[in-house]
Design an enzyme around this catalytic site. Structure first.
Site, short mmCIF file in Angstrom:
data_model
loop_
_atom_site.label_atom_id
_atom_site.label_comp_id
_atom_site.label_asym_id
_atom_site.label_seq_id
_atom_site.Cartn_x
_atom_site.Cartn_y
_atom_site.Cartn_z
N SER A 234 0.02 5.67 2.75
CA SER A 234 0.09 4.51 2.95
C SER A 234 0.36 3.44 1.94
O SER A 234 0.22 2.31 2.27
CB SER A 234 -1.12 4.14 3.86
OG SER A 234 -2.19 4.14 2.99
N GLU A 235 0.66 4.03 0.71
CA GLU A 235 0.46 3.11 -0.31
C GLU A 235 1.27 1.78 -0.37
O GLU A 235 0.87 0.57 -0.54
CB GLU A 235 0.75 3.72 -1.70
CG GLU A 235 -0.28 4.70 -2.28
CD GLU A 235 -0.49 6.15 -1.43
OE1 GLU A 235 -1.20 7.08 -1.78
OE2 GLU A 235 0.31 6.24 -0.47
N VAL A 236 2.67 2.02 0.27
CA VAL A 236 3.53 0.71 0.03
C VAL A 236 3.10 -0.24 1.03
O VAL A 236 3.18 -1.36 1.13
CB VAL A 236 5.00 1.19 0.21
CG1 VAL A 236 5.55 2.06 -0.68
CG2 VAL A 236 4.94 1.89 1.76
N ILE B 215 0.24 -1.51 1.29
CA ILE B 215 -0.78 -2.66 0.64
C ILE B 215 -0.10 -3.00 -0.53
O ILE B 215 -0.68 -3.50 -1.49
CB ILE B 215 -2.18 -1.87 0.48
CG1 ILE B 215 -1.88 -0.72 -0.45
CG2 ILE B 215 -2.63 -1.70 1.75
CD1 ILE B 215 -3.44 -0.27 -0.73
N PHE C 125 1.31 -1.09 -2.89
CA PHE C 125 0.85 -0.03 -4.19
C PHE C 125 2.05 0.88 -4.24
O PHE C 125 3.06 0.88 -3.46
CB PHE C 125 -0.58 0.78 -3.84
CG PHE C 125 -1.19 1.23 -4.90
CD1 PHE C 125 -1.21 0.65 -6.20
CD2 PHE C 125 -1.90 2.41 -4.77
CE1 PHE C 125 -1.66 1.43 -7.42
CE2 PHE C 125 -2.50 2.80 -5.87
CZ PHE C 125 -2.24 2.60 -6.97
#
Length: 278
Positions: A151-153, A155, A157
């Protein structure tokens, strides 16, 4: 908790008294480990990250462990990075952020370089850094209701550290799909693309993990497992000439091991491979 020195690690197996954020128990040559912060969905706090790195850096083969099986307490395997900690670094310097990133790298690298067989037992949600932790293992057994997400992108990240080894499991197109347009994928799709290896029925995750460990450890020498794991990491990204050179050296060294000599002699005498777990 005080760090555990190398001399202690060489003398004994990990024990529950060594950890606050993990539940650890031994069953013959299997080491069962459970992430133990269910109220926060087993987020990778600094304490948990440090203990995991200590555990996976342990010379487990030297104390008779042949496989490590990791699971999570509560409803989910792991929600990934501790976002509260990440927010606390919002005004940190580049060097401070780099040092924090190095700690996370140390965890992933310790999992990848651990010599014994490693199996992640995933249930519920397996998200971001938690997904990176699981997929750094040799095998992932997914409970059929589990879900995976980088899920990084979402937020702002970047799953930078995970990206260094995710292509050991997945085709490039699948890596891009997971990291650039994140969505939850179920256990079946995870197996289809290579993110997971097996699916377990509800309530049977531990049994499925044990069966897989016994299968592999019965069929394969632990010495050979350790050397093959190291070789696969060393070959990753090398030129063909460099890869063959490294493989040639590993091939030659493997021939001189006691396990190889025993395996060849057993097969010649009985026409069967050894049962390595016995």
């Amino acid at each position: 908790m005080n760090p555990i020195d190398r001399e202690t690690q060489l003398q004994r197996a990990p024990h529950q008294d060594d950890f606050e954020h993990l539940v650890v128990g031994r069953e013959e040559d299997l080491l069962w480990v459970r992430l133990d912060d269910p109220k926060r969905a087993n987020a990778l706090s600094q304490g948990m990250l440090t203990e995991l790195t200590t555990l996976y850096s342990w010379p487990l083969r030297s104390v008779g462990i042949r496989a490590l099986l990791l699971s999570g307490e509560g409803k989910n395997f792991s929600a990934g990075a501790d976002l509260a900690h990440l927010r606390s670094l919002s005004n940190a310097s580049h060097d401070e952020n780099r040092q924090d990133s190095q700690r996370l790298r140390g965890l992933f690298e310790s999992v990848l370089r651990q010599e014994v067989l490693t199996i992640a037992l995933v249930h519920g949600a397996c998200v971001a850094g938690g997904c990176g932790l699981a997929t750094a293992h040799d095998y992932v057994v997914a409970e059929e209701r589990s879900r995976f997400l980088y899920s990084e992108v979402k937020i702002g990240f970047v799953a930078a550290l995970v990206a260094t080894y995710l292509s050991l499991r997945l085709r490039g197109s699948h890596v891009r799909e997971l990291l650039l347009n994140p969505r939850f994928i179920d256990a079946q799709e995870a197996v289809e693309i290579g993110l997971a290896n097996r699916i377990a029925a509800p309530g049977e995750l531990g049994e499925a993990g044990r069966d897989l460990a016994v299968e592999v450890l019965t069929n394969a020498s632990s010495e050979s497992i350790a050397r093959t794991k190291a070789l696969l990491l060393d070959l990753f990204g090398r030129s063909l000439d460099g890869a063959f050179g490294q493989a040639e050296e590993v091939n030659a060294l493997a021939r001189a091991t006691d396990d190889c000599k025993h395996g060849v002699a057993t097969f010649l005498e009985t026409k069967k491979a050894p049962s390595w777990r016995s």
